[in-house]
Scaffold this active site. Structure first.
Site, PDB file in Angstrom:
ATOM      1  CG  ASP A 135      -0.662  -1.121  15.028  1.00  0.00           C
ATOM      2  OD1 ASP A 135      -1.053  -1.173  16.194  1.00  0.00           O
ATOM      3  OD2 ASP A 135       0.327  -0.453  14.660  1.00  0.00           O
ATOM      4  CE1 TYR A 136      -3.668  -0.423  10.429  1.00  0.00           C
ATOM      5  CE2 TYR A 136      -2.410   0.169   8.479  1.00  0.00           C
ATOM      6  CZ  TYR A 136      -3.215   0.537   9.537  1.00  0.00           C
ATOM      7  OH  TYR A 136      -3.570   1.849   9.706  1.00  0.00           O
ATOM      8  CD  GLU A 192      -3.707  -4.632   5.312  1.00  0.00           C
ATOM      9  OE1 GLU A 192      -3.486  -3.409   5.351  1.00  0.00           O
ATOM     10  OE2 GLU A 192      -4.859  -5.119   5.200  1.00  0.00           O
ATOM     11  CD  GLU A 235      -2.379  -1.566   2.619  1.00  0.00           C
ATOM     12  OE1 GLU A 235      -2.243  -0.733   3.532  1.00  0.00           O
ATOM     13  OE2 GLU A 235      -2.914  -2.680   2.799  1.00  0.00           O
ATOM     14  CG  HIS A 241      -2.040   4.173  13.386  1.00  0.00           C
ATOM     15  ND1 HIS A 241      -3.391   4.317  13.600  1.00  0.00           N
ATOM     16  CD2 HIS A 241      -1.895   4.008  12.044  1.00  0.00           C
ATOM     17  CE1 HIS A 241      -4.029   4.271  12.442  1.00  0.00           C
ATOM     18  NE2 HIS A 241      -3.147   4.082  11.486  1.00  0.00           N
ATOM     19  CD  GLN A 271       0.634   2.472   4.639  1.00  0.00           C
ATOM     20  OE1 GLN A 271      -0.301   2.988   5.235  1.00  0.00           O
ATOM     21  NE2 GLN A 271       0.818   2.618   3.335  1.00  0.00           N
TER      22      GLN A 271
END
Length: 798
Positions: free
Chosen positions: A554-555, A529, A498, A596, A551
């Site tokens: 956390d993701y 993701e 991303e 984040h 990116q």
């Protein structure tokens, strides 16, 4: 019309050729059905642990098999036995070898007995871990059990074909992996599994990317016991997907439907549809409806519990084998006698294959039992005081009708527990026990990591070199120079994620590189993701070196499923038969707010055993870790420090050659009073605590950067420090019980560090909750310099 439906690629068949092809297909479906029936019986009689079988799907799969060409790849699921038989990617004897969990990869090449039955895969690597030529025959990637897990991988495998067709740098040097990108990837899935998010994410991405992917949905009306109407909008996945139907202006995917009992219709739709995929790289879905499941979902239960009487009667009437038999009779393709002979031949083939597989499974175990009997009889002959008990255990071992290796080890171990002397006979049994235990460990626990010469653990360390006039740059500029050189020197490297392409990622590590190397090598993706990882999986399995960016750390929750279930287990579950040298790039630790600023390291390191987990403290270290991974044949994750991109670093003169050794911590500050163990961004907080509070008090701290969590301190550098300081504290940003607890266990228990302690060891972690927003949230939610100093001051007072 019938011959047109089964025409070859080059010419229509003569009637005799057509007849032989139809009858061979019929023999194959009969043999496969018999294998399913036998398989269920073998489980229910105790010879196998569990059975999941492909009955009811046979006819569609022999029709689909006609479309496979050398180099095509299957990414399927556990109902595909007939497809595997018909394409020659496996056979019925190997199918039963897997049912019995035979650990010999010559007899069970898919997994060496490590996966449940019907989890298929061909061997893509030779015994040295080198790639075979994948274009010489159809290939199957290794199946996973999690429903729809095969979808994201299939996307990547098909995307690789697109790259091989279109990227100029790949036109030479990759002949083992592609024939000009002309391969089709076949992804099979059960209808109920189309409810999974991975399915929808992958279908959408396939349409956007325009890749040669054939998605075949076997629809038998149920997801285990749950009817389709409770699973799928409009009670039809093809109708639900209708808005994605291809048109020449807007693109999309082609959608086809057929009946699972309609032999000529299946052949026609597959041949026409797959030919178009191969030519145009437009993906397609084949929704195969009205299929049956004669024995229910698996050996764990009976479908009579949830299917109505009418449904069960319908399944009998519309069984695809019965319909194919009717087709043969109605079209006078064979006589009743010929059909009966074919049926007998198919059934006998399955029965014979089953018997060979069972005998082959038992032979080495029987040999071990014979060895135990001989060795133990020698102990009895020596006059051991426990001779009666030994003889009793031997008799019990011999009486086991269906022995397994566990029985041999348990009996040997129990007999050895009786023998306290060191006679020649006892030592011989002990040697057998130790040797057999080591052999079993290799059979069931090898290949978590690469055992080839390309192992990351065998990459030679190349320290960073600096000149007196080496420039001082921002961290992101160090990375940018590294990636620039890597793309210039290695055509197999691709990067995507991303915001990674046009703007060069949110922190500018790839700034300007898309313009320099093109949109096909450095490119943006959608916000998806799991399928970003899937793209990387497929590319890495086909000889490319993808860097898939997530990116923010956390993701990673979205991405952890394919990383945990597929990437990290691939080498292990194929016992060295397939590999996936994917590099996952991400960034994290300190930023702002609950979503984040995460540092879920405990979750990650326990989910991805089989990958390397790199936690560099700065971007120079990160570059060295990327170099190590790129020289290896293994997957790894590199977590860059989010707050380090604009910190100043000196540029190594050998940035392109510099490597960081995995599992080797670095002592970045020497001291005598306390050992502080950490990684990443937290090292800067530790440095602040030492400079501001501890050093002025005369407290001498030794700081160790572990650099990689997987592997962890293979040479016991931390214990060597602890022997000097006798105090230790582990610091990180994860929640209590996370990575700090992992490091604690490794040093205290595995390395025996407790022996050198003068005071109780400590862990300093983030709070149990997620990080609150803004600077105060970061300060009070995560370790700060004052907290670290206070804990160490307390340790010094004890």
């Amino acid at each position: 019309m019938l011959q047109q439906a089964t025409q070859t690629k080059s010419a229509r068949l003569s009637f005799e050729e057509f007849k032989q092809e139809v009858l061979e297909d019929y023999r194959m479906v009969i043999a496969s059905r018999e294998a399913s029936l036998i398989g269920r019986r073998e489980v229910l009689t105790g010879k196998a642990k569990f059975g999941i079988l492909g009955d009811g799907k046979e006819l569609a799969q022999v029709a689909l098999a006609k479309c496979f060409q050398p180099g095509d790849i299957r990414s399927g699921y556990y109902r595909d036995q007939t497809l595997m038989f018909a394409t020659g990617m496996t056979d019925i004897e190997k199918f039963f070898a897997q049912l019995y969990a035979d650990p010999d990869t010559n007899r069970e090449p898919a997994s060496g007995g490590r996966m449940m039955n019907a989890h298929f895969g061909t061997r893509w690597l030779d015994d040295n871990g080198d790639w075979k030529d994948l274009t010489k025959a159809p290939q199957s990637s290794s199946d996973v059990s999690n429903t729809a897990g095969q979808m994201v991988r299939a996307l990547g495998l098909a995307f690789a074909s697109k790259l091989f067709r279109n990227v100029q740098e790949l036109q030479k040097g990759f002949e083992k992996f592609s024939n000009g990108g002309n391969e089709v990837v076949f992804c099979t899935i059960g209808d109920a599994s189309t409810s999974e998010g991975l399915f929808w994410e992958s279908v959408n991405a396939a349409g956007v990317l325009r890749v040669p992917l054939a998605i075949i949905i076997w629809d038998d009306g149920y997801g285990i016991s749950v009817p389709r109407k409770y699973q799928t909008t409009k009670n039809s996945i093809s109708e639900a997907l209708a808005g994605m139907q291809w048109d020449d202006r807007k693109g999309g995917i082609n959608i086809h439907t057929a009946k699972g009992w309609d032999y000529p219709g299946l052949v026609k739709i597959f041949q026409e549809g797959v030919a178009r995929i191969r030519e145009t790289h437009i993906p397609a879905i084949f929704h195969i409806q009205e299929m049956t499941q004669p024995q229910g979902h698996s050996t764990s239960g009976s479908h009579e519990r949830y299917k109505s009487k009418d449904r069960l009667e319908w399944e009998k009437e519309w069984d695809c084998l019965l319909k194919m038999r009717e087709f043969i009779v109605d079209n006078e393709i064979a006589t009743e006698q010929e059909i009966k002979e074919l049926e007998d031949a198919g059934k006998n083939e399955a029965r014979s294959a089953k018997q060979r597989a069972w005998e082959n499974f038992l032979v080495p175990i029987r040999e071990q039992i014979q060895s135990v009997q001989t060795l133990c009889n020698n102990i009895i002959y020596e006059g051991d005081s426990n001779a009666h008990q030994i003889a009793k255990l031997l008799k019990e071992l011999s009486a086991i009708k269906e022995p397994i290796r566990k029985d041999v080890m348990q009996t040997s171990g129990r007999i050895l527990s009786f023998c306290n002397n060191n006679t020649e006979a006892v030592n011989a049994l002990r040697n057998f026990y130790d040797y057999t235990g080591a052999d079993n460990k290799e059979k069931f626990s090898s290949h978590l990591y690469s055992e080839s010469r390309y192992s990351a653990m065998k990459v030679a360390e190349v320290p960073a070199k600096y000149e007196h006039d080496s420039p001082i740059l921002n961290g992101f500029e160090i990375l940018n120079k590294f990636f620039d050189h890597t793309f210039e020197s290695n055509p197999a490297v691709f990067a995507f994620g991303e915001d990674l392409g046009k703007i060069g990622d949110v922190n500018q590590g790839f700034a300007g590189l898309q313009a320099k190397y093109g949109e096909q090598r450095v490119f943006d993706t959608g916000i998806r993701e799991a399928s970003i990882i899937g793209q990387g999986i497929g590319m890495a399995m086909r000889g490319l070196r993808p860097i898939a960016e997530i990116q923010y750390l956390d993701y990673m929750l979205y991405a952890i499923q394919p990383l945990s279930d597929d990437v990290s287990t691939l080498l292990y579950r194929t016992r060295g038969g397939q590999k996936c040298p994917l590099i996952v790039r991400t960034r994290g630790h300190r930023l702002e707010g609950i979503w984040h600023s995460g540092s879920p390291m405990g979750m990650i390191l326990n989910a991805i055993r089989g990958m390397y987990l790199c936690v560099p403290r700065n971007m120079t270290q990160a570059a060295g870790m990327y170099n190590t991974l790129l020289q290896s044949d293994e997957p790894g994750m590199v977590i860059e420090c989010l707050n380090g991109y604009r910190l100043k670093e000196k540029l190594p003169s050998n940035l392109a050659q510099y490597t960081v050794p995995f599992g080797i911590p670095e002592v970045i500050r020497t001291g005598d009073d306390v050992t502080i163990v950490s990684y990443g961004s937290t090292l800067r907080i530790i440095d602040e605590a030492i400079n501001t509070y501890l050093e002025p008090q005369g407290i001498s701290c030794e700081v160790i950067d572990v650099r990689t969590l997987l592997p962890f301190d293979v040479n016991h550098t931390i214990v060597a420090s602890l022997k000097k300081t006798n105090r230790i504290v582990f610091v990180d940003e994860d929640v209590p019980g996370g990575a700090a607890a992992y490091m604690f266990q490794q040093v205290m228990e595995k390395q025996g560090g407790f022996r050198w302690l003068d005071v109780a060891p400590r862990t300093i972690t983030a709070q149990a909750h997620r990080t609150a927003y803004a600077t105060d949230g970061d300060y009070f939610s995560k370790p700060n310099a004052e907290d670290i100093a206070a804990v160490i001051e307390e340790m010094m007072r004890e």
